[in-house]
Design a protein around this motif. Structure first.
Motif, PDB file in Angstrom:
ATOM      1  N   ARG A 199       0.540  -1.376   0.106  1.00  0.00           N
ATOM      2  CA  ARG A 199      -0.149   0.429   0.207  1.00  0.00           C
ATOM      3  C   ARG A 199       0.328   1.530   0.142  1.00  0.00           C
ATOM      4  NH1 ARG A 199      -5.354  -0.685   0.972  1.00  0.00           N
ATOM      5  NH2 ARG A 199      -5.495   2.110   1.854  1.00  0.00           N
ATOM      6  N   LEU A 200       1.697   0.861   1.156  1.00  0.00           N
ATOM      7  CA  LEU A 200       2.724   2.558   0.760  1.00  0.00           C
ATOM      8  C   LEU A 200       3.479   2.732  -0.615  1.00  0.00           C
ATOM      9  CD1 LEU A 200       4.504   4.931   2.276  1.00  0.00           C
ATOM     10  CD2 LEU A 200       6.173   3.520   3.322  1.00  0.00           C
ATOM     11  N   ARG A 201       3.943   1.312  -1.373  1.00  0.00           N
ATOM     12  CA  ARG A 201       4.632   1.282  -2.530  1.00  0.00           C
ATOM     13  C   ARG A 201       3.583   1.996  -3.684  1.00  0.00           C
ATOM     14  NH1 ARG A 201       7.148  -4.703  -3.513  1.00  0.00           N
ATOM     15  NH2 ARG A 201       8.194  -3.446  -5.246  1.00  0.00           N
ATOM     16  N   ALA A 202       2.175   1.776  -3.906  1.00  0.00           N
ATOM     17  CA  ALA A 202       1.729   2.104  -4.503  1.00  0.00           C
ATOM     18  C   ALA A 202       1.277   3.869  -3.800  1.00  0.00           C
ATOM     19  CB  ALA A 202      -0.274   1.788  -4.264  1.00  0.00           C
ATOM     20  N   LEU A 203       1.213   4.252  -2.643  1.00  0.00           N
ATOM     21  CA  LEU A 203       1.033   5.500  -2.343  1.00  0.00           C
ATOM     22  C   LEU A 203       1.793   7.199  -2.123  1.00  0.00           C
ATOM     23  CD1 LEU A 203      -1.073   7.323  -0.661  1.00  0.00           C
ATOM     24  CD2 LEU A 203      -0.084   7.139   1.036  1.00  0.00           C
ATOM     25  N   GLY A 204       3.216   5.943  -3.159  1.00  0.00           N
ATOM     26  CA  GLY A 204       3.734   7.510  -2.752  1.00  0.00           C
ATOM     27  C   GLY A 204       3.691   7.656  -3.887  1.00  0.00           C
ATOM     28  N   PRO A 205       4.414   7.136  -5.737  1.00  0.00           N
ATOM     29  CA  PRO A 205       3.410   6.988  -7.028  1.00  0.00           C
ATOM     30  C   PRO A 205       2.035   8.070  -7.503  1.00  0.00           C
ATOM     31  CG  PRO A 205       4.641   5.252  -6.925  1.00  0.00           C
ATOM     32  CD  PRO A 205       4.115   6.031  -5.173  1.00  0.00           C
ATOM     33  N   LEU A 206       1.397   7.723  -6.496  1.00  0.00           N
ATOM     34  CA  LEU A 206      -0.238   8.788  -6.449  1.00  0.00           C
ATOM     35  C   LEU A 206       0.506  10.285  -5.877  1.00  0.00           C
ATOM     36  CD1 LEU A 206      -2.833   6.071  -5.511  1.00  0.00           C
ATOM     37  CD2 LEU A 206      -2.089   6.532  -7.393  1.00  0.00           C
ATOM     38  N   LEU A 207       1.019  10.369  -5.320  1.00  0.00           N
ATOM     39  CA  LEU A 207       1.726  11.283  -4.506  1.00  0.00           C
ATOM     40  C   LEU A 207       2.095  12.210  -5.910  1.00  0.00           C
ATOM     41  CD1 LEU A 207       2.643  11.775  -1.486  1.00  0.00           C
ATOM     42  CD2 LEU A 207       0.352  13.158  -2.068  1.00  0.00           C
ATOM     43  N   ILE A 208       3.196  11.658  -6.368  1.00  0.00           N
ATOM     44  CA  ILE A 208       3.980  12.307  -7.584  1.00  0.00           C
ATOM     45  C   ILE A 208       3.317  12.420  -8.144  1.00  0.00           C
ATOM     46  CG2 ILE A 208       5.759  11.381  -8.933  1.00  0.00           C
ATOM     47  CD1 ILE A 208       7.277  10.406  -6.370  1.00  0.00           C
ATOM     48  N   SER A 209       2.230  11.531  -8.936  1.00  0.00           N
ATOM     49  CA  SER A 209       1.264  11.941  -9.898  1.00  0.00           C
ATOM     50  C   SER A 209       0.535  13.458 -10.147  1.00  0.00           C
ATOM     51  CB  SER A 209       0.171  10.775 -10.247  1.00  0.00           C
ATOM     52  OG  SER A 209      -0.668  10.680  -9.050  1.00  0.00           O
ATOM     53  N   GLN A 210       0.498  13.609  -8.715  1.00  0.00           N
ATOM     54  CA  GLN A 210       0.210  14.765  -7.964  1.00  0.00           C
ATOM     55  C   GLN A 210       0.738  15.948  -7.695  1.00  0.00           C
ATOM     56  OE1 GLN A 210      -3.427  14.868  -8.556  1.00  0.00           O
ATOM     57  NE2 GLN A 210      -4.098  13.393  -8.825  1.00  0.00           N
ATOM     58  N   ASN A 211       1.569  15.687  -8.425  1.00  0.00           N
ATOM     59  CA  ASN A 211       3.228  17.032  -9.056  1.00  0.00           C
ATOM     60  C   ASN A 211       3.433  17.074  -7.419  1.00  0.00           C
ATOM     61  OD1 ASN A 211       3.230  17.304 -11.638  1.00  0.00           O
ATOM     62  ND2 ASN A 211       0.831  18.616 -11.281  1.00  0.00           N
ATOM     63  N   VAL A 212       2.888  16.275  -6.293  1.00  0.00           N
ATOM     64  CA  VAL A 212       3.973  16.471  -5.195  1.00  0.00           C
ATOM     65  C   VAL A 212       5.256  15.742  -5.059  1.00  0.00           C
ATOM     66  CG1 VAL A 212       3.366  15.756  -2.397  1.00  0.00           C
ATOM     67  CG2 VAL A 212       1.531  16.195  -4.210  1.00  0.00           C
TER      68      VAL A 212
END
Length: 434
Positions: A290-303
């Protein structure tokens, strides 16, 4: 005496008779002979009756091989027969770790008494009652919060301290101490370090559950102490889609994507908090896939982690996370790794398998019991709440009067080749403020 005087008496009588005859007067009647008294031989003093041994004051369970010893009893309450196979497996690993500490740290008078909680509050209550009847001096466990709460009621009535493994701080206090890693202490450590690096604005992105709420509350409390603020938060319940929506809500289009040139420049320079950023660090209380998915999701939002520092909890202490580039550069607090490696090597040598992440809790709890047994204060509150603390498989720790644990944690940064320690764990505790 009568026999020895008789010959002399007879001689006197004979002489008197002669004199009397010469005077022709009647002889007086002979004196009466003393009646010989029986000789009473001295009788030997009667042998004293053998005294019955004083009844032993020792109460409780006494194995035959420990007869005559001043036994200290340590009850270990774990879910050996729980319905969940994972809980049963964890119970076995915790028991093995406690057994390892018993062999390595304890003397010959420490007795470990395992009790099955069945993974339920009712089973925990019965196990605690059985431990009290066996004369337990201290209870290690249970594992789950509900079981801890049930066992604690029995333990308090019997005046038995409890060293429990749950992270739920609501059950701590009044004789119950948490030998665990409550998220509050990890959040406090990482926020303190991050604030010292210049971060003033924090964000939260995590699950809407008990663990996530505990992390969020700790973030609010700790940032206030460091004169910082939580400027954004976003909760989710569910799968990756829910996590993606929460990530979008958190960013809300406030971050612009970095140009390749900007990204290259930031990679070559030391990270400095952006004074203009809506938040400069975001805490992600997840682990595993779940953490390995959450990191890229944030980057996709320019964070971008080149601008916003990703922060974690103890769930980040996982070698598998090194393979996720989105987490590289992230910070989290964890115990000193060198002490942990020594425990893992001893456990694997003894049992031929690797310990679980929390198995060291049982090792430290049993090692603490062995230490207390050798002290003047025994298992008293004063001994358990020793201000200087103790050194265990997970490093330095001490208990407070409210049952909470304080740990000496290091700060680590995730790198592609491994964890890098960026601030070591303390070697001693500061005196407690009253």
């Amino acid at each position: 005496m009568a026999q020895s005087s008789r010959p002399r008496l007879l001689a006197v009588i004979a002489t008197t008779g002669l004199v009397v005859a010469a005077c022709s007067t009647p002889a007086p009647p002979p004196p009466q002979q003393p009646i010989p008294q029986p000789v009473i031989e001295p009788q030997p003093e009667p042998e004293p009756e053998p005294e019955e041994p004083a009844p032993s004051l020792e109460t409780g369970l006494i194995p035959p091989h420990m007869e005559g010893r001043d036994i200290a009893r340590v009850a270990v309450l774990l879910p050996f027969s729980a319905e969940n196979s994972g809980a049963r497996g964890e119970a076995l690993r915790l028991l093995r770790a406690a057994e390892l500490a018993l062999f390595e740290r304890a003397g010959g008078n420490l007795l470990m008494i395992p009790k099955d909680t069945q993974g339920t509050p009712e089973g925990a209550r019965a196990a605690a009652q059985a431990a009290a009847e066996d004369g337990a001096d201290i209870i290690i466990g249970p594992l789950f919060a509900g079981s801890v709460q049930a066992a604690a009621g029995v333990a308090r009535q019997a005046d038995i301290p409890v060293i429990a493994f749950t992270t739920d701080t609501s059950v701590a206090g009044d004789g119950v101490y948490l030998m665990s890693f409550p998220p509050e202490i990890e959040v406090a450590r990482i926020v303190d370090y991050t604030a010292r690096q210049g971060v003033e604005r924090f964000a939260y992105l995590g699950p809407q559950d008990r663990y996530g709420q505990a992390v969020y509350n700790a973030l609010q409390n700790t940032t206030a102490l460091s004169l910082g603020t939580v400027t954004a938060e976003s909760f989710y319940t569910g799968d990756v889609e829910a996590m993606a929506r929460a990530s979008a809500r958190l960013a809300e289009g406030v971050f612009e994507p970095l140009t390749p040139e900007e990204a290259d420049e930031l990679r070559l320079t030391e990270w400095i908090p952006d004074p203009e950023a809506p938040f400069q660090a975001v805490i992600l209380p997840e682990g595993g896939t779940r953490l390995r998915a959450l990191g890229p999701l944030l980057i996709s939002q320019n964070v971008d982690p080149l601008v916003v520092r990703f922060l974690g909890t103890g769930l980040w202490n996982d070698p598998d996370l090194l393979r996720e580039p989105a987490l590289h550069g992230g910070w989290f607090a964890a115990p000193d790794q060198s002490a942990r490696l020594d425990f893992e090597a001893a456990y694997e040598s003894a049992y031929g398998s690797e310990p679980s992440r929390i198995a060291s809790l049982a090792y430290d709890a049993m090692a603490l019991a062995a230490h207390l047994d050798g002290g003047e204060l025994g298992f008293s509150t004063e001994a358990i709440e020793e201000e200087q603390g103790f050194l265990g498989a997970d490093g330095l720790f001490r208990f407070h009067a409210d049952g909470m644990i304080e740990r000496g944690l290091a700060i680590y940064e995730i790198r592609s080749r491994g964890l890098r320690e960026i601030e070591p764990a303390p070697l001693s505790f500061e005196p407690e403020a009253f």
